[in-house]
Design a protein around this motif. Structure first.
Motif, PDB file in Angstrom:
ATOM      1  N   ALA A   8       0.861  -1.190   0.000  1.00 49.19           N
ATOM      2  CA  ALA A   8       0.000   0.000   0.000  1.00 49.19           C
ATOM      3  C   ALA A   8       0.889   1.229   0.000  1.00 49.19           C
ATOM      4  N   ILE A   9       0.526   2.213  -0.799  1.00 50.15           N
ATOM      5  CA  ILE A   9       1.216   3.499  -0.814  1.00 50.15           C
ATOM      6  C   ILE A   9       0.185   4.574  -0.479  1.00 50.15           C
ATOM      7  N   VAL A  10       0.465   5.350   0.561  1.00 49.62           N
ATOM      8  CA  VAL A  10      -0.456   6.408   0.986  1.00 49.62           C
ATOM      9  C   VAL A  10       0.060   7.735   0.423  1.00 49.62           C
ATOM     10  N   GLY A  11      -0.644   8.236  -0.572  1.00 47.11           N
ATOM     11  CA  GLY A  11      -0.229   9.465  -1.254  1.00 47.11           C
ATOM     12  C   GLY A  11       0.059   9.196  -2.719  1.00 47.11           C
ATOM     13  N   SER A  12      -0.629   9.937  -3.616  1.00 46.82           N
ATOM     14  CA  SER A  12      -0.468   9.686  -5.056  1.00 46.82           C
ATOM     15  C   SER A  12       0.260  10.829  -5.758  1.00 46.82           C
ATOM     16  N   GLY A  13       1.078  11.567  -4.999  1.00 44.70           N
ATOM     17  CA  GLY A  13       1.921  12.575  -5.622  1.00 44.70           C
ATOM     18  C   GLY A  13       3.149  11.935  -6.242  1.00 44.70           C
ATOM     19  N   SER A  35       1.636  -6.296  -6.310  1.00 43.99           N
ATOM     20  CA  SER A  35       0.287  -5.748  -6.407  1.00 43.99           C
ATOM     21  C   SER A  35       0.253  -4.498  -5.530  1.00 43.99           C
ATOM     22  N   ILE A  36      -0.011  -3.349  -6.140  1.00 43.58           N
ATOM     23  CA  ILE A  36       0.132  -2.068  -5.449  1.00 43.58           C
ATOM     24  C   ILE A  36      -1.206  -1.333  -5.427  1.00 43.58           C
ATOM     25  N   ASP A  37      -1.607  -0.907  -4.253  1.00 39.98           N
ATOM     26  CA  ASP A  37      -2.783  -0.046  -4.103  1.00 39.98           C
ATOM     27  C   ASP A  37      -2.331   1.308  -3.571  1.00 39.98           C
ATOM     28  N   ILE A  38      -2.724   2.376  -4.274  1.00 38.03           N
ATOM     29  CA  ILE A  38      -2.364   3.731  -3.873  1.00 38.03           C
ATOM     30  C   ILE A  38      -3.599   4.423  -3.299  1.00 38.03           C
ATOM     31  N   PHE A  39      -3.466   4.939  -2.095  1.00 38.91           N
ATOM     32  CA  PHE A  39      -4.573   5.630  -1.420  1.00 38.91           C
ATOM     33  C   PHE A  39      -4.302   7.133  -1.430  1.00 38.91           C
ATOM     34  N   ASN A  81     -10.092   9.766  -2.753  1.00 39.07           N
ATOM     35  CA  ASN A  81     -11.074  10.220  -1.768  1.00 39.07           C
ATOM     36  C   ASN A  81     -11.098   9.320  -0.535  1.00 39.07           C
ATOM     37  N   VAL A  82      -9.936   8.716  -0.251  1.00 37.45           N
ATOM     38  CA  VAL A  82      -9.805   7.852   0.930  1.00 37.45           C
ATOM     39  C   VAL A  82      -8.776   8.503   1.844  1.00 37.45           C
ATOM     40  N   ASN A  83      -9.216   8.866   3.040  1.00 37.32           N
ATOM     41  CA  ASN A  83      -8.363   9.632   3.949  1.00 37.32           C
ATOM     42  C   ASN A  83      -7.745   8.739   5.016  1.00 37.32           C
ATOM     43  N   TYR A  84      -6.428   8.887   5.179  1.00 37.55           N
ATOM     44  CA  TYR A  84      -5.756   8.240   6.308  1.00 37.55           C
ATOM     45  C   TYR A  84      -5.709   9.247   7.452  1.00 37.55           C
ATOM     46  N   PRO A  85      -6.132   8.899   8.678  1.00 40.59           N
ATOM     47  CA  PRO A  85      -6.518   7.577   9.144  1.00 40.59           C
ATOM     48  C   PRO A  85      -8.018   7.414   9.335  1.00 40.59           C
TER      49      PRO A  85
END
Length: 454
Positions: A8-13, A35-39, A81-85
């Motif tokens: 998982a990668i948090v941030g799509s910049g 397999s990579i999911d970007i939030f 549109n998915v906010n951590y945390p």
């Protein structure tokens, strides 16, 4: 058959996408696969490129083309549109992924301790940039009543702010600025913009191309005082060892010796002026007081005790960005970063917080150009893969990709996807087409979600 490595990668910049690219180019990508999911907390991807770069920089925004090619890869999914945390926590991410990389960047203004900093008319660079870039979480209007404006700082963000304030609204209309920003800039009364740096030309942090672009506008007269062109031994050494610093100094020298022209808007670049106080009356900015400085032989400066008051009605501070503290992660208050060693998040005990990594500005602070985050990403990913090879990653309890979709659906999180970005992208381009513009941004979050098919 072993399952793919789930990350998982948090941030799509840029920082997050460069990390994804590094994973895709690794040997693990071939066998057993990644397999990579970007939030991303915004409905649209690209972070700083979309919401932190001035709209009249198509060259820099062209970086999106390269980032786009990475996100097009089938091994990557985007959850916008998915906010951590609040929407997904660290514990949730650990349940779904072998490793988590935080690449959340820096979006707030670094504090500046200065008398008068809280006066009406004293603004942070980050807020103003967010306004003119159409960030959905910021106000739709901006007060532009000041005829004389001060900008504190000598980096590229300071140049962006000064240029946007000094240009006319019609000059910026061909860009992707939203209608509310165009209308706001049409009402802008600024005729003089003063940029202040406490050190000299050799210490300015402008990039040469961005500096030269100031002079391209037919409406902006760039003015440099010849008395501000000064170098000591430290400054000369800087110029000899840094080609960019030398190019910046040469440009400033050329501007200092030319005659002042008759372009209607004046943009002054001041050096050796250290902000001492923002002056106010009735709670509003009415001036800026600076102390004249002088070089000390090392490239640093010392105060002279000579003060000057400048007639300005607004002050913008562009002295650096600051990252938001991330819950559940250790934090360095002094640097505004997550402590790390080689991208591995390090706890107070000195131990690596298992399966947890950082890259980009959240790791090293908001310094350097966009491309500099590639090196961060490569190092962070190399250490994540080393931990994977050594069996040091935490094993997720629900590694199946569809488990994430089910989790967000159960939480009623309206998320956007990469396909949704294509729809939003097309809608923004369609908005610009009748005006002969490449695109016109949607500003309202609800509009972005609708056009993305969230």
């Amino acid at each position: 058959m072993p399952r793919p490595l789930r990350v998982a990668i948090v941030g799509s910049g840029p920082a997050g996408i460069y990390a994804a690219d590094a994973l895709l180019k690794s040997e693990v990508a071939a066998d057993p696969g990644v397999s990579i999911d970007i939030f991303e907390r915004m409905p649209a991807p690209f972070g700083l490129i979309r919401y932190g770069v001035a709209p009249d920089h198509p060259r820099i925004k062209g970086i999106i083309t390269a980032l786009h090619q990475v996100l097009d890869k089938p091994q990557i999914r985007l959850f916008g549109n998915v906010n951590y945390p609040t929407d997904i926590s660290l514990d949730d991410l650990r349940a779904f992924y072998d490793g988590v990389i935080f690449a959340t960047g820096a979006t707030a203004d670094r504090a500046l301790s200065l008398p008068g900093i809280d006066l009406d008319g004293s603004y942070g660079a980050a807020d103003f940039v967010a306004w003119y870039d159409g960030h959905p979480d910021f106000p739709r209007t901006w007060p532009l009543e000041a005829e004389k404006v001060a900008v504190l700082g000598v980096g590229n963000v300071a140049l962006d702010i000064a240029r946007v304030l000094a240009k006319t609204a019609d000059e910026l209309l061909p860009t992707e600025i939203p209608p509310n920003v165009y209308e706001g800039l049409k009402a802008n009364k600024a005729l003089e913009v003063h940029v202040f740096g406490r050190r000299g030309p050799a210490q300015a942090k402008f990039s040469p191309m961005e500096l030269r672009e100031l002079d391209h506008s037919p409406n902006i007269e760039v003015i440099v005082d010849p008395e501000d062109i000064d170098y000591d031994e430290g400054s000369i050494a800087t110029r000899r060892g840094n080609k960019q610093a030398d190019m910046v100094a040469k440009t400033l020298e050329n501007w200092a010796i030319r005659d002042v022209g008759d372009r209607p808007h004046k943009l002054y670049l001041h050096f050796f002026e250290s902000p001492a106080e923002i002056l106010g009356e009735d709670g509003k900015v009415v001036g800026l007081r600076t102390e004249r400085t002088e070089l000390d032989g090392t490239g640093n400066v010392k105060g002279t005790g000579e003060f000057k008051d400048w007639d300005v009605q607004a002050v913008y501070r562009a002295v650096g960005y600051l990252s938001d503290q991330l819950p559940k992660l250790p934090w360095d208050l002094d640097t505004g970063t997550v402590p790390d060693v080689g991208g591995r998040v390090v706890q107070e005990s000195g131990e690596h917080l298992r399966s947890t990594y950082v890259t980009g500005w959240i790791r090293r602070g908001p310094i350097g150009l966009i491309g500099h985050t590639k090196g961060d990403a490569n190092e962070t990913v190399a250490n994540l893969l080393d931990d994977y090879a050594g069996g040091r990653l935490q094993t997720p309890t629900a590694p199946a990709p569809e488990a994430v979709d089910a989790f967000l659906a159960e939480r009623n999180v309206r998320f956007t996807t990469w396909d949704g970005w294509y729809r939003l992208d097309a809608a923004e381009k369609a908005q610009g087409e009748p005006q002969g513009r490449e695109r016109v941004k949607y500003v309202e979050r609800e509009d972005m979600l609708r056009e993305s098919g969230a």
